[in-house]
Enzyme design. Structure first.
Site, mmCIF file in Angstrom:
data_model
loop_
_atom_site.group_PDB
_atom_site.id
_atom_site.type_symbol
_atom_site.label_atom_id
_atom_site.label_comp_id
_atom_site.label_asym_id
_atom_site.label_seq_id
_atom_site.Cartn_x
_atom_site.Cartn_y
_atom_site.Cartn_z
ATOM 1 N N HIS A 7 0.812 -1.219 0.000
ATOM 2 C CA HIS A 7 0.000 0.000 0.000
ATOM 3 C C HIS A 7 0.842 1.266 0.000
ATOM 4 C CE1 HIS A 7 -3.254 -2.867 0.590
ATOM 5 N NE2 HIS A 7 -3.850 -2.019 -0.223
ATOM 6 N N ARG A 114 -10.909 3.252 -1.655
ATOM 7 C CA ARG A 114 -10.482 2.351 -0.565
ATOM 8 C C ARG A 114 -10.892 2.993 0.759
ATOM 9 N NH1 ARG A 114 -5.710 1.487 -4.176
ATOM 10 N NH2 ARG A 114 -5.328 -0.753 -4.290
ATOM 11 N N ARG A 150 -15.643 0.739 -2.144
ATOM 12 C CA ARG A 150 -15.440 -0.606 -1.601
ATOM 13 C C ARG A 150 -15.693 -0.560 -0.101
ATOM 14 N NH1 ARG A 150 -9.611 -3.174 -2.184
ATOM 15 N NH2 ARG A 150 -9.024 -1.647 -0.624
ATOM 16 N N GLU A 249 -10.826 -11.292 -6.176
ATOM 17 C CA GLU A 249 -9.413 -11.266 -5.769
ATOM 18 C C GLU A 249 -9.005 -12.538 -5.029
ATOM 19 O OE1 GLU A 249 -8.761 -7.769 -3.320
ATOM 20 O OE2 GLU A 249 -10.683 -7.970 -2.332
ATOM 21 N N ASN A 272 -3.941 -7.296 -7.329
ATOM 22 C CA ASN A 272 -2.879 -7.290 -6.311
ATOM 23 C C ASN A 272 -3.041 -8.501 -5.395
ATOM 24 O OD1 ASN A 272 -2.444 -4.821 -7.469
ATOM 25 N ND2 ASN A 272 -3.412 -3.655 -5.820
ATOM 26 N N ASP A 273 -4.261 -8.713 -4.946
ATOM 27 C CA ASP A 273 -4.499 -9.878 -4.097
ATOM 28 C C ASP A 273 -4.631 -11.152 -4.920
ATOM 29 O OD1 ASP A 273 -4.426 -9.180 -1.324
ATOM 30 O OD2 ASP A 273 -6.163 -7.915 -1.687
ATOM 31 N N ARG A 283 2.274 -10.407 -1.078
ATOM 32 C CA ARG A 283 2.486 -9.211 -1.897
ATOM 33 C C ARG A 283 3.431 -8.207 -1.256
ATOM 34 N NH1 ARG A 283 -3.463 -6.392 -1.884
ATOM 35 N NH2 ARG A 283 -2.438 -4.419 -2.299
ATOM 36 N N CYS A 320 -9.297 -3.191 -10.906
ATOM 37 C CA CYS A 320 -8.785 -2.063 -10.119
ATOM 38 C C CYS A 320 -7.451 -2.385 -9.457
ATOM 39 C CB CYS A 320 -9.809 -1.609 -9.086
ATOM 40 S SG CYS A 320 -10.225 -2.888 -7.902
HETATM 41 C C1 PEP Z 1 -6.357 -5.596 -5.170
HETATM 42 O O1 PEP Z 1 -6.253 -6.486 -4.323
HETATM 43 O O2 PEP Z 1 -5.975 -5.709 -6.345
HETATM 44 C C2 PEP Z 1 -6.976 -4.303 -4.811
HETATM 45 C C3 PEP Z 1 -7.266 -3.400 -5.731
HETATM 46 O O3 PEP Z 1 -7.195 -4.049 -3.503
HETATM 47 P P1 PEP Z 1 -6.064 -3.677 -2.457
HETATM 48 O O4 PEP Z 1 -4.796 -3.364 -3.211
HETATM 49 O O5 PEP Z 1 -6.576 -2.514 -1.684
HETATM 50 O O6 PEP Z 1 -5.976 -4.924 -1.634
HETATM 51 MG MG MG Z 2 -7.304 -6.416 -2.437
#
Ligand code: PEP
Ligand code: MG
Length: 391
Positions: A7, A114, A150, A249, A272-273, A283, A320
């Protein structure tokens, strides 16, 4: 910073701060007051650069500024390909303050708000009124464009000051996101009420993070509709224009996308997840960051599966995660038929100007070629790089 999808890295990107990840012990090597060049394009740092280095990088920076000026011309343009296919490019934001940057960069809307940052910076559980104000402010600034919010995604790497969560061996596999929301429904209900009330001031979509099973989705929807009905007593028709969606995800949700699509208006793929869970690679852990492989051909097939599954039920499919703003992924995603691309505001104009150069039919061929002829992420990247030179 430990990885590209941590993040901290995502926030740096949205604040347009050049950043590199995985520098491990660099703070031991650099003393305060020393000069360092941070090359966010290549992912390298030069400690104590020579006069020549500085000159060379000044040129690179000037060139980039010029290109950025060119991109600015795209602010009020639609997000279309060379052959006229229209898509949406929206912004990911962490607070209502980020909306101005989304607007300045010509976003077609906000694809991911977020909301956890609203909770993380507070020393108490944000009240319904406090949340209403934040969401209302955000949606009013968007002036008719859509805001996708979200619901609370805490746990994992996102702690709360006012609600200490138990220490876990595997926080990313633990008590987080929708799992907490369903376990502590009062907190979830407060947020849903605030969102429904804010939807009276603009176009709001609501999405649930980390959905794994159909039962979780149905439980979340049940709570949502209960709150909607309670509010409808005093506000008839409240929520009539709210679209409901989920983040895809978790691999099981990706595999079950066709069944889930029947239940929602839209998907938003959280790469990302999804990547961390598909590749079993944390990650935030730099030692396994080589497994952050959005262009891996097997992973690309999974993304295509999600998109096709969504479309069988007319469910809009957005993305996203950081992959949506990746220049090498863009032609492949267009080729797969992704509808909405949501990314850091700073990537929007670059993506829109690149999209304008691409032909969607040729992108489809590129995707087919990638998944039939390549065995690795390196192979796909090389294929796309070469293709971009001639297309
Ligand atoms: C993701 O997991 O791709 C996502 C957009 O959410 P975050 O990065 O906040 O976990
Ligand atoms: Mg996520």
């Amino acid at each position: 910073f430990r990885s590209r999808t941590s993040h901290a890295a995502i926030m740096a990107r949205s604040l347009q701060i050049p950043a590199i990840v995985g520098c491990n012990d660099i703070t031991k090597k650099v003393q305060n007051g020393r000069r360092v060049i941070v090359d966010g394009f290549e992912g390298s740092a030069i400690i104590e650069p020579s006069t020549n280095d500085v000159k060379q990088y000044q040129k690179i920076a000037d060139k980039f500024m010029n290109v950025r000026q060119q991109w600015k011309k795209m602010i009020n343009q639609p997000s279309v390909t060379a052959d006229g296919q229209e898509y949406k490019i929206s912004a990911n934001i962490g607070s209502s303050v980020d909306i101005s940057s989304a607007i300045e960069n010509g976003a077609d809307g906000v694809g991911l708000f977020r909301t956890e940052f609203l909770y993380m910076k507070s020393d108490h559980l944000p009240t319904e009124e406090e949340q209403l104000n934040a969401y209302r402010r955000a949606v009013e600034q968007l002036n008719g464009k859509r805001l996708v919010v979200r619901t609370l995604d805490i746990g994992g790497d996102k702690p709360l000051q006012f609600m200490p969560l138990p220490k876990e061996m595997n926080p990313f596999l633990g008590y987080r996101a929708i799992r907490i929301a369903l376990d502590r429904p009062e907190m979830f209900r407060t947020q849903l009420r605030a969102l429904l009330r804010a939807s009276e001031f603009g176009k709001i979509n609501i999405m649930f993070p980390m959905i794994t099973t159909l039962e979780e989705l149905q439980a979340a929807k049940k709570i949502y509709y209960e709150e909607q009905q309670k509010l409808a007593v005093d506000h008839p028709g409240i929520g009539r224009d709210v679209h409901l969606g989920i983040m895809i995800e978790v691999p099981l949700a990706a595999l079950n996308a066709e069944r889930l699509a029947a239940e929602v208006d839209f998907f938003s793929i959280g790469t990302n997840d999804l990547i961390q869970y598909c590749f079993a690679a944390d990650r935030g852990n730099d030692s396994v960051s080589y497994l952050y492989q959005p262009l891996n051909p097997t992973f690309l097939k999974l993304i295509k599966h999600i998109i096709d599954a969504g479309h069988t039920h007319d469910t809009t499919v957005a993305m996203c995660g950081e992959m949506a703003g990746d220049r090498y992924a863009l032609p492949l995603l267009i080729g797969m038929g992704l509808d909405v691309y949501s990314m850091s505001a700073s990537s929007i104009l670059r993506t829109r100007s690149m999209m304008k150069q691409l032909d969607s039919k040729k992108c489809q061929e590129l995707y087919q070629q990638a998944v039939t002829t390549c065995d690795s992420m390196t192979g796909v990247k090389k294929l796309v790089q070469d293709w971009l030179v001639t297309n």
